[in-house]
Design an enzyme around this catalytic site. Structure first.
Site, mmCIF file in Angstrom:
data_model
loop_
_atom_site.group_PDB
_atom_site.id
_atom_site.type_symbol
_atom_site.label_atom_id
_atom_site.label_comp_id
_atom_site.label_asym_id
_atom_site.label_seq_id
_atom_site.Cartn_x
_atom_site.Cartn_y
_atom_site.Cartn_z
ATOM 1 N N GLY A 132 0.841 -1.190 0.000
ATOM 2 C CA GLY A 132 0.000 0.000 0.000
ATOM 3 C C GLY A 132 0.877 1.241 0.000
ATOM 4 O O GLY A 132 2.070 1.161 0.328
ATOM 5 N N GLN B 143 2.865 9.892 1.998
ATOM 6 C CA GLN B 143 4.214 9.327 2.074
ATOM 7 C C GLN B 143 5.126 9.827 0.953
ATOM 8 O O GLN B 143 6.351 9.730 1.064
ATOM 9 C CB GLN B 143 4.154 7.794 2.013
ATOM 10 C CG GLN B 143 3.552 7.188 3.267
ATOM 11 C CD GLN B 143 3.433 5.683 3.129
ATOM 12 O OE1 GLN B 143 2.510 5.193 2.492
ATOM 13 N NE2 GLN B 143 4.381 4.940 3.691
ATOM 14 N N CYS C 163 5.858 -0.502 7.468
ATOM 15 C CA CYS C 163 5.503 0.735 6.770
ATOM 16 C C CYS C 163 6.714 1.183 5.967
ATOM 17 O O CYS C 163 7.841 1.161 6.479
ATOM 18 C CB CYS C 163 5.108 1.810 7.786
ATOM 19 S SG CYS C 163 4.646 3.378 7.010
ATOM 20 N N HIS D 139 -4.502 1.403 7.534
ATOM 21 C CA HIS D 139 -3.140 1.949 7.682
ATOM 22 C C HIS D 139 -2.952 3.152 6.740
ATOM 23 O O HIS D 139 -2.398 4.186 7.141
ATOM 24 C CB HIS D 139 -2.152 0.813 7.371
ATOM 25 C CG HIS D 139 -0.702 1.178 7.361
ATOM 26 N ND1 HIS D 139 0.201 0.656 8.266
ATOM 27 C CD2 HIS D 139 0.025 1.971 6.529
ATOM 28 C CE1 HIS D 139 1.413 1.138 7.993
ATOM 29 N NE2 HIS D 139 1.337 1.932 6.938
ATOM 30 N N GLU D 140 -3.444 3.021 5.509
ATOM 31 C CA GLU D 140 -3.267 4.109 4.523
ATOM 32 C C GLU D 140 -4.147 5.316 4.857
ATOM 33 O O GLU D 140 -3.709 6.460 4.714
ATOM 34 C CB GLU D 140 -3.576 3.624 3.101
ATOM 35 C CG GLU D 140 -2.799 2.405 2.621
ATOM 36 C CD GLU D 140 -1.321 2.447 2.872
ATOM 37 O OE1 GLU D 140 -0.764 3.543 3.010
ATOM 38 O OE2 GLU D 140 -0.705 1.376 2.944
HETATM 39 O O1 GNR Z 1 4.005 -2.582 2.559
HETATM 40 C C1 GNR Z 1 3.324 -2.472 3.581
HETATM 41 N N1 GNR Z 1 3.013 -3.582 4.280
HETATM 42 C C2 GNR Z 1 2.086 -3.616 5.306
HETATM 43 C C3 GNR Z 1 2.024 -4.751 6.096
HETATM 44 C C4 GNR Z 1 1.121 -4.850 7.109
HETATM 45 C C5 GNR Z 1 0.255 -3.800 7.353
HETATM 46 C C6 GNR Z 1 0.311 -2.649 6.597
HETATM 47 C C7 GNR Z 1 1.220 -2.558 5.577
HETATM 48 S S1 GNR Z 1 1.267 -1.124 4.606
HETATM 49 C C8 GNR Z 1 2.918 -1.144 4.053
HETATM 50 C C9 GNR Z 1 3.136 -0.064 3.018
HETATM 51 C C10 GNR Z 1 2.951 1.299 3.651
HETATM 52 O O2 GNR Z 1 3.748 1.833 4.364
HETATM 53 N N2 GNR Z 1 1.818 1.889 3.426
HETATM 54 O O3 GNR Z 1 1.559 3.069 3.988
HETATM 55 NI NI NI Z 2 2.684 3.088 5.852
#
Ligand code: GNR
Ligand code: NI
Length: 167
Positions: free
Chosen positions: A46, A51, A91, A133-134
């Site tokens: 994601g 970011q 992240c 999360h996003e």
């Molecule tokens: O690549 C990502 N892996 C992930 C794994 C578990 C929960 C959330 C993520 S999001 C992250 C990419 C990212 O930083 N998105 O903002």
């Molecule tokens: Ni993230």
């Protein structure tokens, strides 16, 4: 297409609250393409516009094994939520850091696509975790905000040291 530079914690720009997208033009669709390219290259599942230092309500996700299920969400809103799931999260703004975070296990998201067309999507599992999360990124919230201040301080120190060594 081009890849974009990803901000790393504790960059204060990760705390900026994103504004709604109002114009659905070719520049927006190029930005979406560049965000997918950046996410796939990283690689990540994601990426939020915040970011890459663009403070618009826009995120991309692809939780498939083969990087063949791209989803872009413009102006996303979670309209229903339920259940609890704990997931180990990483992240792209925190290289090498993984922490367990508790989130909603089932969500319904209403958003627009790159052309401004509204759609609704139900998500569970990693997809649900990732969308939450996003959307947090768009609100200037980071996954380490869910853990203790002590741990967050240690992560800050570790990443600042990495950044000093890399530059
Ligand atoms: O690549 C990502 N892996 C992930 C794994 C578990 C929960 C959330 C993520 S999001 C992250 C990419 C990212 O930083 N998105 O903002
Ligand atoms: Ni993230």
């Amino acid at each position: 297409m081009s890849t974009l530079n990803i901000l790393h914690f504790p960059d204060p720009r990760l705390r900026i609250k994103a504004k709604p997208v109002e114009i659905f033009d070719a520049a927006l669709r190029t930005l979406i393409d560049d965000m997918f390219e950046t996410m796939y290259a990283a690689p990540g599942v994601g990426l939020a516009a915040t970011q890459v230092d663009i403070h618009k309500r826009l995120l991309v996700v692809d939780v498939s094994e083969d990087q063949d299920a791209p989803h872009a969400f413009v102006n996303p809103r979670i309209v229903t939520r339920g259940g609890v799931s704990v997931h180990d999260e990483g992240c792209l703004s925190f290289p090498g850091i993984y922490e367990q975070v508790e989130r909603e296990s089932h969500i319904t998201v209403v958003a627009q696509d790159g052309d401004g067309q509204p759609f609704t999507l139900e998500a569970e599992g990693l997809m649900a975790v990732c969308i939450q999360h996003e959307i947090d990124h768009l609100d200037g919230k980071l996954f380490v905000d869910y853990i203790s201040e002590l741990k967050r301080g240690r992560i800050r120190k570790k990443l600042l040291k990495q950044q000093r060594q890399a530059s």
